[in-house]
Design a protein around this motif. Structure first.
Motif, PDB file in Angstrom:
ATOM      1  N   PRO A   1       0.793  -1.231   0.000  1.00  0.00           N
ATOM      2  CA  PRO A   1       0.000   0.000   0.000  1.00  0.00           C
ATOM      3  C   PRO A   1       0.825   1.280   0.000  1.00  0.00           C
ATOM      4  O   PRO A   1       0.284   2.372   0.067  1.00  0.00           O
ATOM      5  CB  PRO A   1      -0.813  -0.110   1.288  1.00  0.00           C
ATOM      6  CG  PRO A   1       0.094  -0.852   2.224  1.00  0.00           C
ATOM      7  CD  PRO A   1       0.833  -1.837   1.347  1.00  0.00           C
ATOM      8  N   GLY A   2       2.141   1.150  -0.056  1.00  0.00           N
ATOM      9  CA  GLY A   2       2.984   2.330  -0.123  1.00  0.00           C
ATOM     10  C   GLY A   2       3.041   2.901  -1.529  1.00  0.00           C
ATOM     11  O   GLY A   2       2.431   2.367  -2.466  1.00  0.00           O
ATOM     12  N   ARG A   3       3.796   3.980  -1.657  1.00  0.00           N
ATOM     13  CA  ARG A   3       3.868   4.678  -2.940  1.00  0.00           C
ATOM     14  C   ARG A   3       5.184   5.446  -2.997  1.00  0.00           C
ATOM     15  O   ARG A   3       5.635   5.972  -1.976  1.00  0.00           O
ATOM     16  CB  ARG A   3       2.692   5.647  -3.030  1.00  0.00           C
ATOM     17  CG  ARG A   3       2.630   6.474  -4.277  1.00  0.00           C
ATOM     18  CD  ARG A   3       1.345   7.319  -4.278  1.00  0.00           C
ATOM     19  NE  ARG A   3       1.243   8.044  -5.513  1.00  0.00           N
ATOM     20  CZ  ARG A   3       1.038   9.352  -5.596  1.00  0.00           C
ATOM     21  NH1 ARG A   3       0.875  10.073  -4.519  1.00  0.00           N
ATOM     22  NH2 ARG A   3       0.963   9.931  -6.777  1.00  0.00           N
ATOM     23  N   THR A   4       5.792   5.496  -4.173  1.00  0.00           N
ATOM     24  CA  THR A   4       6.960   6.346  -4.405  1.00  0.00           C
ATOM     25  C   THR A   4       6.591   7.345  -5.485  1.00  0.00           C
ATOM     26  O   THR A   4       5.953   6.987  -6.483  1.00  0.00           O
ATOM     27  CB  THR A   4       8.182   5.508  -4.833  1.00  0.00           C
ATOM     28  OG1 THR A   4       8.488   4.570  -3.795  1.00  0.00           O
ATOM     29  CG2 THR A   4       9.396   6.389  -5.084  1.00  0.00           C
TER      30      THR A   4
ATOM     31  N   GLY B   1      -6.353   8.041   4.692  1.00  0.00           N
ATOM     32  CA  GLY B   1      -7.011   7.733   5.960  1.00  0.00           C
ATOM     33  C   GLY B   1      -6.089   7.510   7.146  1.00  0.00           C
ATOM     34  O   GLY B   1      -6.534   7.025   8.186  1.00  0.00           O
ATOM     35  N   PHE B   2      -4.813   7.883   7.014  1.00  0.00           N
ATOM     36  CA  PHE B   2      -3.914   7.746   8.156  1.00  0.00           C
ATOM     37  C   PHE B   2      -4.305   8.724   9.254  1.00  0.00           C
ATOM     38  O   PHE B   2      -4.766   9.832   8.982  1.00  0.00           O
ATOM     39  CB  PHE B   2      -2.459   7.994   7.737  1.00  0.00           C
ATOM     40  CG  PHE B   2      -1.885   6.903   6.881  1.00  0.00           C
ATOM     41  CD1 PHE B   2      -1.484   5.696   7.447  1.00  0.00           C
ATOM     42  CD2 PHE B   2      -1.744   7.071   5.514  1.00  0.00           C
ATOM     43  CE1 PHE B   2      -0.949   4.681   6.658  1.00  0.00           C
ATOM     44  CE2 PHE B   2      -1.204   6.071   4.721  1.00  0.00           C
ATOM     45  CZ  PHE B   2      -0.818   4.873   5.293  1.00  0.00           C
ATOM     46  N   HIS B   3      -4.084   8.331  10.490  1.00  0.00           N
ATOM     47  CA  HIS B   3      -4.386   9.159  11.662  1.00  0.00           C
ATOM     48  C   HIS B   3      -3.306  10.221  11.876  1.00  0.00           C
ATOM     49  O   HIS B   3      -3.577  11.320  12.358  1.00  0.00           O
ATOM     50  CB  HIS B   3      -4.505   8.256  12.901  1.00  0.00           C
ATOM     51  CG  HIS B   3      -4.709   8.982  14.177  1.00  0.00           C
ATOM     52  ND1 HIS B   3      -5.917   9.551  14.528  1.00  0.00           N
ATOM     53  CD2 HIS B   3      -3.856   9.239  15.199  1.00  0.00           C
ATOM     54  CE1 HIS B   3      -5.800  10.129  15.707  1.00  0.00           C
ATOM     55  NE2 HIS B   3      -4.565   9.953  16.136  1.00  0.00           N
ATOM     56  N   ALA B   4      -2.060   9.874  11.537  1.00  0.00           N
ATOM     57  CA  ALA B   4      -0.921  10.758  11.766  1.00  0.00           C
ATOM     58  C   ALA B   4       0.232  10.279  10.887  1.00  0.00           C
ATOM     59  O   ALA B   4       0.143   9.241  10.227  1.00  0.00           O
ATOM     60  CB  ALA B   4      -0.508  10.726  13.238  1.00  0.00           C
ATOM     61  N   ILE B   5       1.323  11.052  10.914  1.00  0.00           N
ATOM     62  CA  ILE B   5       2.550  10.679  10.209  1.00  0.00           C
ATOM     63  C   ILE B   5       3.688  10.699  11.224  1.00  0.00           C
ATOM     64  O   ILE B   5       3.802  11.641  12.021  1.00  0.00           O
ATOM     65  CB  ILE B   5       2.882  11.651   9.058  1.00  0.00           C
ATOM     66  CG1 ILE B   5       1.720  11.749   8.070  1.00  0.00           C
ATOM     67  CG2 ILE B   5       4.159  11.224   8.337  1.00  0.00           C
ATOM     68  CD1 ILE B   5       1.889  12.857   7.038  1.00  0.00           C
TER      69      ILE B   5
ATOM     70  N   HIS C   1      -2.219   2.499  11.036  1.00  0.00           N
ATOM     71  CA  HIS C   1      -2.987   3.755  10.974  1.00  0.00           C
ATOM     72  C   HIS C   1      -2.081   4.991  11.006  1.00  0.00           C
ATOM     73  O   HIS C   1      -2.539   6.108  10.831  1.00  0.00           O
ATOM     74  CB  HIS C   1      -4.000   3.817  12.129  1.00  0.00           C
ATOM     75  CG  HIS C   1      -3.360   3.816  13.480  1.00  0.00           C
ATOM     76  ND1 HIS C   1      -2.738   2.700  14.010  1.00  0.00           N
ATOM     77  CD2 HIS C   1      -3.230   4.798  14.397  1.00  0.00           C
ATOM     78  CE1 HIS C   1      -2.259   2.984  15.200  1.00  0.00           C
ATOM     79  NE2 HIS C   1      -2.544   4.257  15.461  1.00  0.00           N
ATOM     80  N   ILE C   2      -0.783   4.767  11.205  1.00  0.00           N
ATOM     81  CA  ILE C   2       0.196   5.851  11.202  1.00  0.00           C
ATOM     82  C   ILE C   2       1.024   5.731   9.919  1.00  0.00           C
ATOM     83  O   ILE C   2       1.576   4.673   9.618  1.00  0.00           O
ATOM     84  CB  ILE C   2       1.138   5.776  12.424  1.00  0.00           C
ATOM     85  CG1 ILE C   2       0.349   5.760  13.746  1.00  0.00           C
ATOM     86  CG2 ILE C   2       2.161   6.911  12.398  1.00  0.00           C
ATOM     87  CD1 ILE C   2      -0.429   7.035  14.028  1.00  0.00           C
ATOM     88  N   GLY C   3       1.127   6.820   9.188  1.00  0.00           N
ATOM     89  CA  GLY C   3       1.927   6.837   7.974  1.00  0.00           C
ATOM     90  C   GLY C   3       3.366   7.192   8.273  1.00  0.00           C
ATOM     91  O   GLY C   3       3.709   7.654   9.371  1.00  0.00           O
ATOM     92  N   THR C   4       4.227   6.983   7.292  1.00  0.00           N
ATOM     93  CA  THR C   4       5.615   7.426   7.367  1.00  0.00           C
ATOM     94  C   THR C   4       6.067   7.795   5.964  1.00  0.00           C
ATOM     95  O   THR C   4       5.381   7.498   4.980  1.00  0.00           O
ATOM     96  CB  THR C   4       6.534   6.346   7.990  1.00  0.00           C
ATOM     97  OG1 THR C   4       7.792   6.962   8.315  1.00  0.00           O
ATOM     98  CG2 THR C   4       6.733   5.159   7.067  1.00  0.00           C
ATOM     99  N   ALA C   5       7.200   8.447   5.875  1.00  0.00           N
ATOM    100  CA  ALA C   5       7.724   8.832   4.567  1.00  0.00           C
ATOM    101  C   ALA C   5       9.213   9.116   4.673  1.00  0.00           C
ATOM    102  O   ALA C   5       9.729   9.374   5.760  1.00  0.00           O
ATOM    103  CB  ALA C   5       6.995  10.068   4.035  1.00  0.00           C
TER     104      ALA C   5
ATOM    105  N   ARG D   1       4.005   0.962  10.242  1.00  0.00           N
ATOM    106  CA  ARG D   1       4.106  -0.418  10.722  1.00  0.00           C
ATOM    107  C   ARG D   1       2.928  -1.208  10.165  1.00  0.00           C
ATOM    108  O   ARG D   1       1.896  -0.636   9.826  1.00  0.00           O
ATOM    109  CB  ARG D   1       4.048  -0.476  12.254  1.00  0.00           C
ATOM    110  CG  ARG D   1       5.164   0.246  12.955  1.00  0.00           C
ATOM    111  CD  ARG D   1       6.439  -0.585  12.920  1.00  0.00           C
ATOM    112  NE  ARG D   1       7.506   0.047  13.649  1.00  0.00           N
ATOM    113  CZ  ARG D   1       8.562   0.616  13.090  1.00  0.00           C
ATOM    114  NH1 ARG D   1       8.687   0.646  11.789  1.00  0.00           N
ATOM    115  NH2 ARG D   1       9.500   1.149  13.817  1.00  0.00           N
ATOM    116  N   PRO D   2       3.053  -2.536  10.114  1.00  0.00           N
ATOM    117  CA  PRO D   2       1.905  -3.352   9.683  1.00  0.00           C
ATOM    118  C   PRO D   2       0.899  -3.515  10.816  1.00  0.00           C
ATOM    119  O   PRO D   2       1.136  -3.087  11.946  1.00  0.00           O
ATOM    120  CB  PRO D   2       2.560  -4.699   9.332  1.00  0.00           C
ATOM    121  CG  PRO D   2       3.770  -4.760  10.211  1.00  0.00           C
ATOM    122  CD  PRO D   2       4.256  -3.326  10.354  1.00  0.00           C
ATOM    123  N   GLY D   3      -0.208  -4.133  10.497  1.00  0.00           N
ATOM    124  CA  GLY D   3      -1.198  -4.501  11.522  1.00  0.00           C
ATOM    125  C   GLY D   3      -1.685  -3.325  12.342  1.00  0.00           C
ATOM    126  O   GLY D   3      -2.142  -2.323  11.806  1.00  0.00           O
TER     127      GLY D   3
END
Length: 161
Positions: free
Chosen positions: A48-51, A109-113, A76-80, A70-72
């Motif tokens: 589900p990631g993207r570059t 729909g992420f809650h935060a990054i 709900h938290i994104g990273t980049a 993280r999985p599972g």
């Protein structure tokens, strides 16, 4: 500036500045000296990631990768992570990529990054992420071996969406 999904054809262009940034040794704890094939899975995300790439006048000036931190139960938290071609620094490429990532994470729909490892001596990045609403929530002391400053901390930075 156009920001679009990276393609297979973009990878050789990204790898050129990916290699340069890793060789500088100031911002990423990624392996240095990776071939194109070795480096590709470190940067080119799969769903589900993207570059993405930032393109100006047909030239790729930067790239970002994003997805769940993280999985599972941590998904709900994104990273980049972000790369700006050293030849194009100081022209707003990082800010445009950062704004794009915030919008993408919000739409996904992420809650935060959460940024897991921002080198504390990388003042331009720390300043940029602060201006985009991220805060340092902790620093892992001496977690990064900087070529000039020796052992420095890695900030964990967070932004609620």
């Amino acid at each position: 500036m156009e920001i679009r999904t990276a393609t297979d054809e973009d990878w050789p262009h990204i790898h050129r500045f990916y290699s340069a940034v890793m060789a500088e040794g100031r911002t990423y704890a990624f392996p240095e000296g990776q071939s194109m094939g070795e480096a590709r899975p470190w940067w080119m995300e799969r769903p589900p990631g993207r570059t993405v790439v930032a393109v100006e006048d047909g030239v790729i000036t930067g790239s970002a990768k994003m997805g769940p931190n993280r999985p599972g139960r941590g998904s709900h938290i994104g990273t980049a992570s972000f790369l700006v071609d050293p030849a194009h620094r100081g022209r707003g490429v990082g800010r445009a990529l950062g704004e794009h990532v915030i919008g993408w994470c919000r739409a996904a729909g992420f809650h935060a990054i959460q940024f897991n490892a921002v080198v504390e001596t990388n003042t331009p990045a720390v300043r940029l992420w602060g201006s985009l609403g991220f805060e340092v929530v902790g620093t892992v002391p001496e977690a990064f071996d900087h070529p000039e400053h020796g052992l420095v901390g890695l900030h964990v930075m967070y932004r609620r969406l």
